[in-house]
Design a protein around this motif. Sequence first.
Motif, PDB file in Angstrom:
ATOM      1  N   TRP A  78       0.775  -1.381  -0.174  1.00  0.00           N
ATOM      2  CA  TRP A  78       0.022  -0.120   0.039  1.00  0.00           C
ATOM      3  C   TRP A  78       1.002   1.281  -0.088  1.00  0.00           C
ATOM      4  CZ3 TRP A  78      -4.753   0.076   3.711  1.00  0.00           C
ATOM      5  CH2 TRP A  78      -5.544  -0.932   3.517  1.00  0.00           C
ATOM      6  N   ASP A  81      -1.253   6.563   3.435  1.00  0.00           N
ATOM      7  CA  ASP A  81      -2.135   7.628   3.354  1.00  0.00           C
ATOM      8  C   ASP A  81      -1.533   8.803   4.381  1.00  0.00           C
ATOM      9  OD1 ASP A  81      -4.269   6.764   1.862  1.00  0.00           O
ATOM     10  OD2 ASP A  81      -5.374   5.889   3.685  1.00  0.00           O
ATOM     11  N   MET A 136      -3.490   2.022  -3.713  1.00  0.00           N
ATOM     12  CA  MET A 136      -3.793   3.118  -3.061  1.00  0.00           C
ATOM     13  C   MET A 136      -2.934   4.398  -3.403  1.00  0.00           C
ATOM     14  SD  MET A 136      -6.100   1.592  -0.912  1.00  0.00           S
ATOM     15  CE  MET A 136      -6.386   0.128  -0.027  1.00  0.00           C
ATOM     16  N   HIS A 185      -9.793  -4.780   0.260  1.00  0.00           N
ATOM     17  CA  HIS A 185      -9.785  -3.393   0.135  1.00  0.00           C
ATOM     18  C   HIS A 185      -9.870  -2.596  -1.412  1.00  0.00           C
ATOM     19  CE1 HIS A 185      -8.314  -3.731   4.537  1.00  0.00           C
ATOM     20  NE2 HIS A 185      -8.891  -2.569   4.486  1.00  0.00           N
ATOM     21  N   ALA A 191      -8.901   7.913  -0.187  1.00  0.00           N
ATOM     22  CA  ALA A 191      -9.690   7.131   0.654  1.00  0.00           C
ATOM     23  C   ALA A 191     -11.099   7.781   0.797  1.00  0.00           C
ATOM     24  CB  ALA A 191      -9.254   6.974   2.074  1.00  0.00           C
ATOM     25  N   ARG A 273     -16.355   0.282   5.894  1.00  0.00           N
ATOM     26  CA  ARG A 273     -14.797   0.879   6.480  1.00  0.00           C
ATOM     27  C   ARG A 273     -14.962   0.181   7.940  1.00  0.00           C
ATOM     28  NH1 ARG A 273     -15.637   6.380   7.326  1.00  0.00           N
ATOM     29  NH2 ARG A 273     -13.597   6.190   8.185  1.00  0.00           N
ATOM     30  N   ARG A 278     -10.569   1.856   6.129  1.00  0.00           N
ATOM     31  CA  ARG A 278     -10.399   1.880   4.694  1.00  0.00           C
ATOM     32  C   ARG A 278     -11.443   1.226   3.837  1.00  0.00           C
ATOM     33  NH1 ARG A 278      -7.965   4.062  -0.012  1.00  0.00           N
ATOM     34  NH2 ARG A 278      -6.142   5.294   0.503  1.00  0.00           N
ATOM     35  N   THR A 279     -12.176   1.447   2.913  1.00  0.00           N
ATOM     36  CA  THR A 279     -13.058   0.929   2.283  1.00  0.00           C
ATOM     37  C   THR A 279     -12.816  -0.452   1.640  1.00  0.00           C
ATOM     38  OG1 THR A 279     -14.315   3.002   1.805  1.00  0.00           O
ATOM     39  CG2 THR A 279     -15.009   1.009   0.492  1.00  0.00           C
ATOM     40  N   TYR A 302      -8.109   4.722   8.842  1.00  0.00           N
ATOM     41  CA  TYR A 302      -6.951   3.644   8.796  1.00  0.00           C
ATOM     42  C   TYR A 302      -5.583   4.629   9.070  1.00  0.00           C
ATOM     43  CZ  TYR A 302      -3.827   0.502   7.255  1.00  0.00           C
ATOM     44  OH  TYR A 302      -2.622  -0.660   7.039  1.00  0.00           O
TER      45      TYR A 302
END
Length: 357
Positions: A78, A81, A136, A185, A191, A273, A278-279, A302
């Motif tokens: 990932w 974020d 991501m 995810h 996000a 979520r 995170r979705t 997240y």
Amino acid sequence: MSAHHPALARAEAFAALYGLRRPLLLAPMAGACPPALSLAVMRAGGLGACGALLMQPAAILAWADAVREAGPFQINLWIPDPAPARDPDHEARLRAFLGRFGPAVPPEAGDAAPPDFTAQCEALIAARPRVVSSIMGLYPPAFVARLKERGIAWWATATTVAEALAAEAAGADAVVVQGAEAGGHRGAFRADQAEAQAVGLMALLPAVVDAVSVPVVATGGIAEARGAAAALLLGASAVQIGTGFLRCPEAGIPSAWADGLGRARPEETRLTRAFSGRTGRSLATDYVAAAAAPDAPVPAPYPVQRGLTQAMREAAVKEGDLSRMQAWAGQAAGLARAVPAGEVVEGIWEETQGLLR
């Protein structure tokens, strides 16, 4: 192999480029990609995969060493974020809510942090997989340059046409188009856009194929030959499968989760979520429904939410309780077969060739 259909010819050329006998790829699923699963897929001619999100550098290297003899594989990370905003009062409400579904959640649970991204990237370079993939977002240019210097391909996951164009511009060697049907995810770069921009694969795939010049890999909602053939007809060069492998014995997931996948209709999954912040798409379990209720506290970002739910998730696995389990599931979960992974690879490709010839 002779390929009478242009879609087959394209897929077989892509497979040959990456040293594969079949253009079928295991999706890199964090926490559900043990070496045994990749080894089975690789020995059947497909691409192995590791979702390394939660792995320390030493574990990444050990995983790569465990599968290397069987052929090519990819390792996925990932893109981090920004640091999450913290709200102690809101987290207290979440802890009280989660206490209804599992053990009491201590205040420090939300402090959990993922492994160091820079150190993980160094491990990817040292592991020397055939492919490094991202989700991501996009890797920093300096890291992309290091991959290219070493002959390691970079595949970037995209969930929209705009993301696919950004990935190509940043130097991605292929774009992995993730439809909204996918389990686990969502790969959205932002996000806050993951649900609003959830596009189905059959609409997204041809749009991305038309927009970029690099090869495109299709993933999301594909668990058998009809989906694979459709993706290749729409322009994909390969198919990546996640949920379709989770019922295989080599995946080693809890039996309650595996059985739940086998029973699931497409409408019995939902985006949530509630596990990590995170979705992602999971089975529509009791906990997922409760967390979506109007009076439930909204999940924390997240990785705060992931830390807060850890005790519940671990207790659910220990007790075999699907209703509280983090049971990621794509919309094609009901098509997943409880047979060895090599049999899945061989069967899907044989039937796909038959459909396209």
